[in-house]
Design a protein around this motif. Structure first.
Motif, mmCIF file in Angstrom:
data_model
loop_
_atom_site.group_PDB
_atom_site.id
_atom_site.type_symbol
_atom_site.label_atom_id
_atom_site.label_comp_id
_atom_site.label_asym_id
_atom_site.label_seq_id
_atom_site.Cartn_x
_atom_site.Cartn_y
_atom_site.Cartn_z
ATOM 1 N N TYR A 13 6.854 -0.029 -1.185
ATOM 2 C CA TYR A 13 6.289 -1.549 -0.681
ATOM 3 C C TYR A 13 6.804 -2.663 -1.083
ATOM 4 N N PRO A 14 7.118 -2.894 -2.470
ATOM 5 C CA PRO A 14 7.907 -4.298 -2.607
ATOM 6 C C PRO A 14 9.206 -4.308 -1.940
ATOM 7 N N TRP A 16 9.882 -3.124 1.241
ATOM 8 C CA TRP A 16 9.521 -3.297 2.552
ATOM 9 C C TRP A 16 8.989 -4.816 2.720
ATOM 10 N N LYS A 17 8.179 -5.179 1.646
ATOM 11 C CA LYS A 17 7.614 -6.530 1.914
ATOM 12 C C LYS A 17 8.512 -7.682 1.955
ATOM 13 N N PHE A 20 9.928 -7.549 4.951
ATOM 14 C CA PHE A 20 9.080 -8.268 6.219
ATOM 15 C C PHE A 20 8.834 -9.696 5.907
ATOM 16 N N ASP A 21 8.912 -10.029 4.825
ATOM 17 C CA ASP A 21 8.723 -11.707 4.708
ATOM 18 C C ASP A 21 10.159 -12.247 5.173
ATOM 19 N N LEU A 37 -1.907 -7.803 6.498
ATOM 20 C CA LEU A 37 -1.480 -6.579 5.995
ATOM 21 C C LEU A 37 -2.546 -5.983 5.198
ATOM 22 N N ARG A 39 -3.382 -1.963 3.132
ATOM 23 C CA ARG A 39 -2.988 -0.668 2.722
ATOM 24 C C ARG A 39 -3.988 0.390 2.201
ATOM 25 N N ASN A 45 1.961 2.705 -0.712
ATOM 26 C CA ASN A 45 3.002 2.763 0.188
ATOM 27 C C ASN A 45 2.733 3.209 1.659
ATOM 28 N N VAL A 47 0.968 1.425 4.827
ATOM 29 C CA VAL A 47 0.683 -0.028 4.917
ATOM 30 C C VAL A 47 0.276 -0.242 6.355
ATOM 31 N N HIS A 49 -0.282 -3.084 9.431
ATOM 32 C CA HIS A 49 0.224 -4.450 9.609
ATOM 33 C C HIS A 49 -0.504 -4.712 11.257
#
Length: 93
Positions: A13-14, A16-17, A20-21, A37, A39, A45, A47, A49
């Motif tokens: 996740y970190p 991916w985020k 994403f940002d 978002l 989860r 993991n 997610v 959206h």
């Protein structure tokens, strides 16, 4: 109002985020108006959206573009499921 719901598993996740940002301006330019978002409670993991778009055509073009396919691969996205939705009712209880 058009919406897109994406359910996908990510490798981490970190990571991916962060990607994403970085894509926020790209998403805004493509027609995304707002997003949430979420989860899965027992799997950080997995997610979801959920986003509101200016049009479903804009959303489809964006999410199906070769550029975004490459970005998803870089972000560690595994087998995303896309649902393109139109609102038919809203309420509060």
């Amino acid at each position: 109002m058009p919406y897109v719901l994406i359910i996908h598993e990510v490798e981490a996740y970190p990571a991916w985020k962060a990607i994403f940002d970085q894509a926020a301006d790209m998403r805004k330019h493509a027609g995304e108006l707002r997003y949430q978002l979420l989860r899965q409670a027992d799997d950080a993991n997995r997610v979801v959206h959920f986003s509101e778009w200016s049009s479903l055509d804009s959303a489809r073009r964006f999410f199906e573009s070769a550029e975004l396919v490459a970005i998803r691969r870089q972000a560690g996205v595994k087998a995303p499921e896309f649902l393109y939705l139109e609102e038919i009712e809203r309420g509060e209880l």
